[in-house]
Design a protein around this motif. Structure first.
Motif, mmCIF file in Angstrom:
data_model
loop_
_atom_site.group_PDB
_atom_site.id
_atom_site.type_symbol
_atom_site.label_atom_id
_atom_site.label_comp_id
_atom_site.label_asym_id
_atom_site.label_seq_id
_atom_site.Cartn_x
_atom_site.Cartn_y
_atom_site.Cartn_z
ATOM 1 N N VAL A 11 -21.486 39.643 65.202
ATOM 2 C CA VAL A 11 -20.292 39.340 64.410
ATOM 3 C C VAL A 11 -19.292 38.570 65.267
ATOM 4 C CG1 VAL A 11 -20.544 41.311 62.879
ATOM 5 C CG2 VAL A 11 -19.275 41.581 64.981
ATOM 6 N N ARG A 12 -18.447 37.808 64.604
ATOM 7 C CA ARG A 12 -17.414 37.061 65.317
ATOM 8 C C ARG A 12 -16.161 37.916 65.461
ATOM 9 N NH1 ARG A 12 -16.763 31.651 62.016
ATOM 10 N NH2 ARG A 12 -16.337 33.255 60.501
ATOM 11 N N PRO A 13 -15.438 37.752 66.552
ATOM 12 C CA PRO A 13 -14.159 38.459 66.689
ATOM 13 C C PRO A 13 -13.158 37.975 65.642
ATOM 14 C CG PRO A 13 -14.828 37.480 68.777
ATOM 15 C CD PRO A 13 -15.767 36.973 67.725
ATOM 16 N N HIS A 14 -12.199 38.831 65.324
ATOM 17 C CA HIS A 14 -11.136 38.472 64.383
ATOM 18 C C HIS A 14 -10.346 37.301 64.927
ATOM 19 C CE1 HIS A 14 -7.838 38.820 61.608
ATOM 20 N NE2 HIS A 14 -6.996 39.035 62.595
ATOM 21 N N ASP A 15 -10.129 36.275 64.101
ATOM 22 C CA ASP A 15 -9.354 35.103 64.501
ATOM 23 C C ASP A 15 -8.366 34.770 63.377
ATOM 24 O OD1 ASP A 15 -8.271 32.727 65.350
ATOM 25 O OD2 ASP A 15 -10.173 31.665 65.537
ATOM 26 N N PRO A 16 -7.102 35.188 63.510
ATOM 27 C CA PRO A 16 -6.131 34.961 62.438
ATOM 28 C C PRO A 16 -5.885 33.479 62.138
ATOM 29 C CG PRO A 16 -5.070 35.969 64.344
ATOM 30 C CD PRO A 16 -6.535 35.890 64.638
ATOM 31 N N VAL A 17 -6.241 32.598 63.048
ATOM 32 C CA VAL A 17 -6.045 31.164 62.810
ATOM 33 C C VAL A 17 -7.027 30.655 61.750
ATOM 34 C CG1 VAL A 17 -6.167 28.870 63.862
ATOM 35 C CG2 VAL A 17 -5.120 30.762 65.110
ATOM 36 N N THR A 18 -8.267 31.138 61.784
ATOM 37 C CA THR A 18 -9.279 30.650 60.843
ATOM 38 C C THR A 18 -9.450 31.546 59.625
ATOM 39 O OG1 THR A 18 -11.051 31.784 62.032
ATOM 40 C CG2 THR A 18 -10.574 29.506 62.677
#
Length: 66
Positions: A43-50
């Motif tokens: 899984v990808r880490p949380h990224d509020p930008v995307t």
């Protein structure tokens, strides 16, 4: 699949590492047969930008405090 074909079903999700999740599913048919599947996924880490939040008034993020 019609709901009457299912006797029981479970889905389990477990964090096994910072970027790995184990997913397990078990389905029991109305005839008593059991079907199982397991996968470990990255899984990808949380990224509020995307990642975007909903802007309408529907959904759990808009129901806080109610």
């Amino acid at each position: 699949m019609p709901q009457v074909w299912l006797a029981n079903a479970t889905i389990k999700v477990s964090i096994v590492a910072p970027a790995k999740v184990a997913c397990e599913i078990e389905i029991v048919s109305d005839l008593g047969r059991t079907y199982r599947s397991q996968r470990t996924i990255t899984v990808r880490p949380h990224d509020p930008v995307t990642e975007l939040r909903r802007t309408d008034r529907f959904g759990p993020s808009n129901q806080k405090g109610r």
